[in-house]
Design an enzyme around this catalytic site. Structure first.
Site, PDB file in Angstrom:
ATOM      1  N   TYR A 113      20.797  12.658 -30.709  1.00 30.30           N
ATOM      2  CA  TYR A 113      20.888  11.836 -29.048  1.00 30.30           C
ATOM      3  C   TYR A 113      21.123  13.207 -27.748  1.00 30.30           C
ATOM      4  O   TYR A 113      20.981  12.914 -26.362  1.00 30.30           O
ATOM      5  CB  TYR A 113      20.849  10.487 -29.598  1.00 30.30           C
ATOM      6  CG  TYR A 113      20.384   8.896 -29.606  1.00 30.30           C
ATOM      7  CD1 TYR A 113      19.634   9.486 -31.037  1.00 30.30           C
ATOM      8  CD2 TYR A 113      21.588   7.894 -30.458  1.00 30.30           C
ATOM      9  CE1 TYR A 113      18.946   8.448 -31.515  1.00 30.30           C
ATOM     10  CE2 TYR A 113      20.693   6.939 -31.270  1.00 30.30           C
ATOM     11  CZ  TYR A 113      19.693   7.280 -32.135  1.00 30.30           C
ATOM     12  OH  TYR A 113      18.897   6.668 -32.328  1.00 30.30           O
ATOM     13  N   ASP A 119      19.762   7.347 -47.298  1.00 29.83           N
ATOM     14  CA  ASP A 119      18.410   6.445 -47.994  1.00 29.83           C
ATOM     15  C   ASP A 119      19.653   6.092 -49.076  1.00 29.83           C
ATOM     16  O   ASP A 119      18.723   4.086 -49.160  1.00 29.83           O
ATOM     17  CB  ASP A 119      17.874   7.093 -49.193  1.00 29.83           C
ATOM     18  CG  ASP A 119      18.492   8.635 -49.103  1.00 29.83           C
ATOM     19  OD1 ASP A 119      19.603   8.773 -48.991  1.00 29.83           O
ATOM     20  OD2 ASP A 119      17.661   9.261 -49.699  1.00 29.83           O
ATOM     21  N   ASP A 143      22.367   3.645 -36.308  1.00 31.67           N
ATOM     22  CA  ASP A 143      21.318   2.924 -35.250  1.00 31.67           C
ATOM     23  C   ASP A 143      20.338   2.662 -35.806  1.00 31.67           C
ATOM     24  O   ASP A 143      20.175   1.480 -36.045  1.00 31.67           O
ATOM     25  CB  ASP A 143      20.574   4.279 -34.613  1.00 31.67           C
ATOM     26  CG  ASP A 143      19.813   3.462 -33.012  1.00 31.67           C
ATOM     27  OD1 ASP A 143      20.167   2.295 -33.143  1.00 31.67           O
ATOM     28  OD2 ASP A 143      18.707   4.384 -32.057  1.00 31.67           O
ATOM     29  N   LYS A 158      23.715  11.717 -45.286  1.00 23.28           N
ATOM     30  CA  LYS A 158      22.432  13.290 -46.022  1.00 23.28           C
ATOM     31  C   LYS A 158      23.046  14.606 -46.199  1.00 23.28           C
ATOM     32  O   LYS A 158      22.618  15.492 -45.996  1.00 23.28           O
ATOM     33  CB  LYS A 158      21.173  13.327 -45.216  1.00 23.28           C
ATOM     34  CG  LYS A 158      20.184  13.344 -45.697  1.00 23.28           C
ATOM     35  CD  LYS A 158      19.779  12.592 -46.845  1.00 23.28           C
ATOM     36  CE  LYS A 158      18.443  12.604 -47.523  1.00 23.28           C
ATOM     37  NZ  LYS A 158      17.854  11.680 -48.840  1.00 23.28           N
ATOM     38  N   ASP A 203      20.594  -2.237 -37.343  1.00 26.51           N
ATOM     39  CA  ASP A 203      19.312  -3.156 -36.717  1.00 26.51           C
ATOM     40  C   ASP A 203      19.133  -3.447 -38.336  1.00 26.51           C
ATOM     41  O   ASP A 203      18.410  -4.539 -38.383  1.00 26.51           O
ATOM     42  CB  ASP A 203      18.565  -1.895 -36.345  1.00 26.51           C
ATOM     43  CG  ASP A 203      18.435  -1.864 -35.357  1.00 26.51           C
ATOM     44  OD1 ASP A 203      19.542  -2.033 -34.214  1.00 26.51           O
ATOM     45  OD2 ASP A 203      17.683  -1.187 -34.115  1.00 26.51           O
TER      46      ASP A 203
END
Length: 362
Positions: free
Chosen positions: A141, A223, A247, A191, A251
């Site tokens: 971001y 994952d 983020d 990751k 959610d």
């Protein structure tokens, strides 16, 4: 005691949920003898329309002088042009950067009376109680280069997942400090099997872990974490991860609690410590939900619980924070529901009605 707060209602349903949070704040002030001075300012699309920027320099200045900031939500179809030079979300990013809000706390707590409010089996989500610590001012971001350009063969774009070891170390410390107060177990999500930034993240996390010998550390690929959230969420307690992963995962995790309207968040400028006031910005994790704006049906609980987090971390009012959380729990136990968590046999209420009920129970 007297506290100065900047309130940023924002767009869509933001003003509606903020109005209910205001009711609860006033109830807290009346019961415990506090005065909350509210400075209302614009942010997001509302600020673009009125001030030409997603957040003005004056608003940022006032936020810096406040004890804390309470925000509703930003965005909406009106400002969704992908070619626009200024977008409502830019206001949030600017606030995070300018206010030094690097640590985002997102607790996920499944209330026993809401175990039937999701599509998951009750036996899977019963007793779920964990917290995500999301890095907030680095990664995709904010990293550079970040741009779009035209070539002879077509359009291209790039975002950069950039992190320094200092950025990783400070957010990981927040995770370890929270884990130390909970079950003394920290899961670091990355990751590292693919990304260089994640390999640095994992290396620095291991180095910081030596400062916390009483806290166990586990590494989990992002994952695998996404699957574990659904498969066995009770395994989780305290998790720390980078900006984009956090983020998305939070959610997903909101569905465990029945709705995004149930989950609060705190964005902090320091490491949370008991009894120490830390500047922060508090907001529900849901968006502006423009389709629900003006209908008075949106769930204000996430915003109200964000107020509880503000009382705890930025104002060091632990007893008052607990009173707000207990008021929410009591309202739910008595069967009051907004549309998003409604089930058979419960009492459906509007946004303002839920706010009145909770404020009355503080």
């Amino acid at each position: 005691m007297s506290f100065k707060l900047v309130v940023l209602p924002g767009d869509g349903v933001g003003p509606e949920v903020i109005a209910e949070a205001d009711k609860v704040l006033q109830a807290v002030g009346k019961k415990y003898g506090h005065i909350f001075e509210l400075d209302r300012r614009l942010v997001g699309g509302a600020a673009i329309d009125a001030e030409g920027a997603a957040v003005s320099a004056e608003t940022v200045k006032r936020c810096k002088k406040a004890d804390a900031v309470l925000l509703g939500a930003v965005g909406g179809p009106k400002w969704d042009d992908p070619l626009a030079k200024v977008r409502p979300e830019d206001g949030l990013l600017e606030l995070r950067k300018r206010l030094g809000l690097f640590a985002n706390l997102r607790p996920v707590h499944v209330y026993p009376v809401l175990v039937d409010a999701t599509n998951l089996k009750p036996e899977v989500i019963k007793g779920v109680d964990f917290v995500f610590v999301r890095e907030l001012t680095g990664g995709l971001y904010f990293g550079r280069p970040k741009k779009r350009w035209q070539t002879e063969k077509g359009r291209k774009a790039v975002d950069s997942m950039l992190y320094s070891e200092q950025e990783v170390a400070r957010i990981v410390r927040v995770g370890f400090e929270l884990a130390r107060r909970r079950q003394k177990k920290l899961i670091s999500v990355d990751k590292a099997n693919v990304l260089e930034s994640s390999r640095l993240w994992r290396q620095v996390t291991v180095e910081v872990s030596k400062e916390y010998p009483d806290v166990s550390l586990e590494h989990m690929l992002v994952d695998a974490c996404a699957m574990r959230l659904i498969q066995n969420p009770r395994y989780l307690d305290t998790l720390v991860t980078e900006n984009t992963f956090g983020d998305i995962l939070t959610d997903e995790a909101s569905m465990l609690a029945g709705s995004m309207g149930m989950l609060p968040s705190a964005s902090l400028a320091g490491v949370p410590q008991s009894g120490v006031r830390i500047f922060g910005l508090y907001e529900p994790i849901h968006g502006s939900a423009p389709r629900h704006a003006g209908k008075s049906d949106v769930n204000p609980i996430a915003t109200i619980l964000s107020v509880a987090m503000m009382l705890r971390y930025s104002l060091a009012l632990e007893k008052e924070a607990g009173a707000v959380e207990k008021a929410v729990e009591n309202a739910l136990n008595e069967g009051y529901r907004t549309y998003d968590i409604m089930s058979e046999g419960k009492t459906k209420v509007a946004t303002n009605e839920m706010g009145d009920i909770i404020a009355g129970k503080v």
